[in-house]
Design a protein around this motif. Structure first.
Motif, PDB file in Angstrom:
ATOM      1  N   ARG A 279      -9.440   2.277  -4.871  1.00 35.54           N
ATOM      2  CA  ARG A 279      -8.453   1.266  -4.496  1.00 35.54           C
ATOM      3  C   ARG A 279      -7.261   1.914  -3.800  1.00 35.54           C
ATOM      4  NH1 ARG A 279      -4.881  -1.906  -8.960  1.00 35.54           N
ATOM      5  NH2 ARG A 279      -4.426   0.277  -9.395  1.00 35.54           N
ATOM      6  N   ASP A 280      -6.797   3.050  -4.320  1.00 33.73           N
ATOM      7  CA  ASP A 280      -5.670   3.741  -3.707  1.00 33.73           C
ATOM      8  C   ASP A 280      -6.020   4.234  -2.302  1.00 33.73           C
ATOM      9  OD1 ASP A 280      -4.168   3.295  -5.916  1.00 33.73           O
ATOM     10  OD2 ASP A 280      -4.009   5.384  -6.545  1.00 33.73           O
TER      11      ASP A 280
ATOM     12  N   MET B  99      -6.018   1.371   0.064  1.00 38.47           N
ATOM     13  CA  MET B  99      -4.649   0.950   0.351  1.00 38.47           C
ATOM     14  C   MET B  99      -3.974   1.928   1.303  1.00 38.47           C
ATOM     15  SD  MET B  99      -3.103  -0.563  -3.215  1.00 38.47           S
ATOM     16  CE  MET B  99      -1.558  -0.937  -2.382  1.00 38.47           C
TER      17      MET B  99
ATOM     18  N   GLN C  97      -5.237   1.203   4.740  1.00 33.51           N
ATOM     19  CA  GLN C  97      -4.605   0.005   5.280  1.00 33.51           C
ATOM     20  C   GLN C  97      -3.178   0.305   5.747  1.00 33.51           C
ATOM     21  OE1 GLN C  97      -4.689  -3.403   2.680  1.00 33.51           O
ATOM     22  NE2 GLN C  97      -3.163  -4.522   3.875  1.00 33.51           N
TER      23      GLN C  97
ATOM     24  N   PRO D  75      -0.530   1.082  -7.997  1.00 37.55           N
ATOM     25  CA  PRO D  75      -1.257   1.714  -6.891  1.00 37.55           C
ATOM     26  C   PRO D  75      -0.401   2.687  -6.104  1.00 37.55           C
ATOM     27  CG  PRO D  75      -0.747  -0.571  -6.382  1.00 37.55           C
ATOM     28  CD  PRO D  75      -0.424  -0.363  -7.836  1.00 37.55           C
TER      29      PRO D  75
END
Length: 316
Positions: A286-287, A290, A293, A93
């Motif tokens: 997903r990246d 992330m 976050q 990732p």
């Protein structure tokens, strides 16, 4: 019609000419010579039996039917880029290139907080930052030219996914010798609409300033304008007027602190909600999640911010 006569490179030429409205600049953007680009587009128009561009000494125009071709070309290019996104999805990732757009009233003030911590967390991440106004950045995101955009929401009618990050308060910036510089807080009705300086057309902060005094200030009224937040800060320091200022820009821009005073607006209802936007179909969601976050955690670690569910809220 045989699809072998159509290439993705041809579609890139179409998109570039439609964007730049100039064959020379489009060729430079595509890394080819102008004769190569012009000749290939002529062949494409002959292949499609359709004139995509109207050429004249004064410039290049997209024909009515050509607009449909340009729109479809951009959709095809966006889907083609997803092929590479799908391949990278299973990799480690946040590695490789992430093309991130940031609005210009946010980028110079938020990015300095992020770059060093992001590099420490994700050493193989290559973050390409593109700064600009909201609408052009969103258009690039929708066309697949960007992977995500940091902007103030909501965007209105849009199919983009929104990941809230933080709410940033707006304060009133006034000259140090202004009467309002002597009070702790100002009420919306105290703000002199006749002295309000707006950012130029295209900045979302301009729309928020117009919405701030809807009964006293309307689009089209003769008001002073600034091209950027720093120009705006300098105009206020020079005593030219007052304006709304985002909190991050207040924290970073301390150079004129002896000439500009910032006053909270009573009630705390005036601010902008900053979010990370992406296409719902993006292959590296997903990246992006992330990255969101990580940004939230980095901001929470700064003394000037505190956690505020569902995102981060700047402390007063």
């Amino acid at each position: 019609m045989n699809l072998a006569g159509l290439s993705l490179r041809d579609l890139e030429y179409v998109s570039a000419v439609a964007e730049h409205r100039h064959f020379g600049r489009a060729a430079a953007a595509c890394g080819v010579s102008q004769p190569t680009l012009s000749g290939q587009l002529r062949k494409l128009e002959e292949f499609l039996s359709l004139e995509i561009f109207e050429r004249s000494p004064r410039g290049v125009l997209v024909t009515a039917r050509g607009e449909e071709v340009v729109a479809q070309a951009r959709r095809i290019l966006s889907e083609a880029r997803r092929l590479f996104e799908v391949v990278r999805t299973g990799a480690e990732p946040l590695t490789g290139v992430v093309r991130l757009g940031v609005i210009s009233t946010l980028g110079p003030y938020l990015v300095p907080f992020l770059l060093r911590p992001l590099r420490a967390r994700f050493p193989r991440l290559r973050l390409l930052l593109i700064e600009g106004n909201t609408r052009p950045l969103i258009r690039q995101l929708e066309q697949g030219e960007l992977d995500a955009v940091l902007a103030a929401g909501p965007l209105g009618e849009s199919d983009l996914a929104e990941l809230p990050l933080f709410r940033e308060e707006l304060a009133l910036a006034v000259p140090r010798d202004h009467a309002l510089a002597q009070v702790d807080e100002v009420r919306p009705g105290d703000i002199p609409a006749s002295e309000l300086i707006l950012l130029s057309e295209g900045h979302c902060l301009r729309d928020q300033a117009l919405a701030f005094c809807p009964d006293r200030l309307r689009e089209g009224d003769h008001v002073l304008q600034a091209a950027s937040l720093e120009s705006l800060r300098q105009m206020i320091a020079a005593g030219s007027g007052v304006s709304l200022f985002p909190q991050l820009a207040i924290q970073v821009g301390a150079l004129l602190d002896d000439m500009v005073a910032y006053r909270r607006i009573a009630g705390g209802a005036f601010g902008r909600d900053v979010a990370l936007f992406h296409r719902p179909s993006f292959g590296r969601i997903r990246d992006i999640r992330m990255l969101r976050q990580a940004i939230g955690e980095i901001l929470a670690e700064q003394s000037a911010v505190r956690v505020h569910r569902p995102g981060i809220r700047l402390a007063s």
